[in-house]
Design a protein around this motif. Sequence first.
Motif, PDB file in Angstrom:
ATOM      1  N   THR A 143       7.962   0.821  -3.811  1.00 58.12           N
ATOM      2  CA  THR A 143       8.962   1.334  -2.883  1.00 58.12           C
ATOM      3  C   THR A 143       9.408   2.705  -3.366  1.00 58.12           C
ATOM      4  O   THR A 143       9.741   2.870  -4.543  1.00 58.12           O
ATOM      5  CB  THR A 143      10.179   0.393  -2.809  1.00 58.12           C
ATOM      6  OG1 THR A 143       9.726  -0.923  -2.497  1.00 58.12           O
ATOM      7  CG2 THR A 143      11.168   0.850  -1.760  1.00 58.12           C
ATOM      8  N   THR A 145      12.105   5.828  -2.482  1.00 55.83           N
ATOM      9  CA  THR A 145      13.344   6.097  -1.768  1.00 55.83           C
ATOM     10  C   THR A 145      13.701   7.573  -1.899  1.00 55.83           C
ATOM     11  O   THR A 145      13.689   8.128  -2.998  1.00 55.83           O
ATOM     12  CB  THR A 145      14.489   5.230  -2.353  1.00 55.83           C
ATOM     13  OG1 THR A 145      14.095   3.855  -2.281  1.00 55.83           O
ATOM     14  CG2 THR A 145      15.777   5.433  -1.595  1.00 55.83           C
ATOM     15  N   ARG A 155      14.878   4.585   2.578  1.00 56.02           N
ATOM     16  CA  ARG A 155      13.509   4.189   2.265  1.00 56.02           C
ATOM     17  C   ARG A 155      12.557   5.200   2.900  1.00 56.02           C
ATOM     18  O   ARG A 155      12.697   5.556   4.062  1.00 56.02           O
ATOM     19  CB  ARG A 155      13.258   2.789   2.808  1.00 56.02           C
ATOM     20  CG  ARG A 155      11.848   2.283   2.607  1.00 56.02           C
ATOM     21  CD  ARG A 155      11.663   0.877   3.080  1.00 56.02           C
ATOM     22  NE  ARG A 155      12.171   0.732   4.454  1.00 56.02           N
ATOM     23  CZ  ARG A 155      12.186  -0.398   5.116  1.00 56.02           C
ATOM     24  NH1 ARG A 155      11.765  -1.501   4.558  1.00 56.02           N
ATOM     25  NH2 ARG A 155      12.650  -0.445   6.350  1.00 56.02           N
ATOM     26  N   GLU A 158       6.720   2.432   1.541  1.00 61.21           N
ATOM     27  CA  GLU A 158       6.543   1.090   0.990  1.00 61.21           C
ATOM     28  C   GLU A 158       5.056   0.775   1.015  1.00 61.21           C
ATOM     29  O   GLU A 158       4.406   0.949   2.044  1.00 61.21           O
ATOM     30  CB  GLU A 158       7.292   0.054   1.814  1.00 61.21           C
ATOM     31  CG  GLU A 158       7.101  -1.362   1.276  1.00 61.21           C
ATOM     32  CD  GLU A 158       7.725  -2.394   2.185  1.00 61.21           C
ATOM     33  OE1 GLU A 158       8.872  -2.782   1.909  1.00 61.21           O
ATOM     34  OE2 GLU A 158       7.060  -2.793   3.166  1.00 61.21           O
ATOM     35  N   ARG A 160       2.617  -2.420   0.092  1.00 66.14           N
ATOM     36  CA  ARG A 160       2.514  -3.837  -0.284  1.00 66.14           C
ATOM     37  C   ARG A 160       1.049  -4.120  -0.555  1.00 66.14           C
ATOM     38  O   ARG A 160       0.235  -4.115   0.364  1.00 66.14           O
ATOM     39  CB  ARG A 160       3.056  -4.743   0.810  1.00 66.14           C
ATOM     40  CG  ARG A 160       4.559  -4.639   0.940  1.00 66.14           C
ATOM     41  CD  ARG A 160       5.126  -5.700   1.865  1.00 66.14           C
ATOM     42  NE  ARG A 160       6.563  -5.719   1.740  1.00 66.14           N
ATOM     43  CZ  ARG A 160       7.244  -6.547   0.964  1.00 66.14           C
ATOM     44  NH1 ARG A 160       6.608  -7.454   0.257  1.00 66.14           N
ATOM     45  NH2 ARG A 160       8.547  -6.491   0.896  1.00 66.14           N
TER      46      ARG A 160
END
Length: 169
Positions: A143, A145, A155, A158, A160
């Motif tokens: 993540t 920011t 944010r 991201e 994953r």
Amino acid sequence: MGRKEFEASIASGGHRRLAQMIGEWEGTFRLWFQPDQLACEAPQRGTIRGILDGRFLLHEYRSRFGDDPIEGVALYGLHLDDNAYESAWVESFATGTSIMFSAGPATSEHFNVLGSYGDGQGGPRWDWRTEIEQPDPDQLIITMTNISPQGEAARAVEVRYRRVVDAGL
């Protein structure tokens, strides 16, 4: 700190935790320019490998923003003398021609570093936080920011990842 401290860290300390991220990864890259307005979602594939006898991790990855390819490289480490995580990050999309250096205390359960960048117009610098969590051995969540000069956090990225499992080939 010397060789003995590093050997202890690689055997059962912070370097051992970092080494759990080594592997082939694939997943989804998400990007926001405005809070709650997803600008991009694309597949991402990455490799994280240990270098220099496990002192550092090298993360190489590829994704896309629309039709434009994105390539990036990040170097992650644990500086034992300062008890701090450190990173150096470059990317064909986000960092332009700069290298973003980031650091943060190694007291949290996950990799968490803070860097900064200029706005390109001589204004105040913005902060950029990068966190890497590994909820289980086969999952990584990265993540990023964006933090304005006034301290407003939003944010920005991201990723994953799921570990790519070799089917015994």
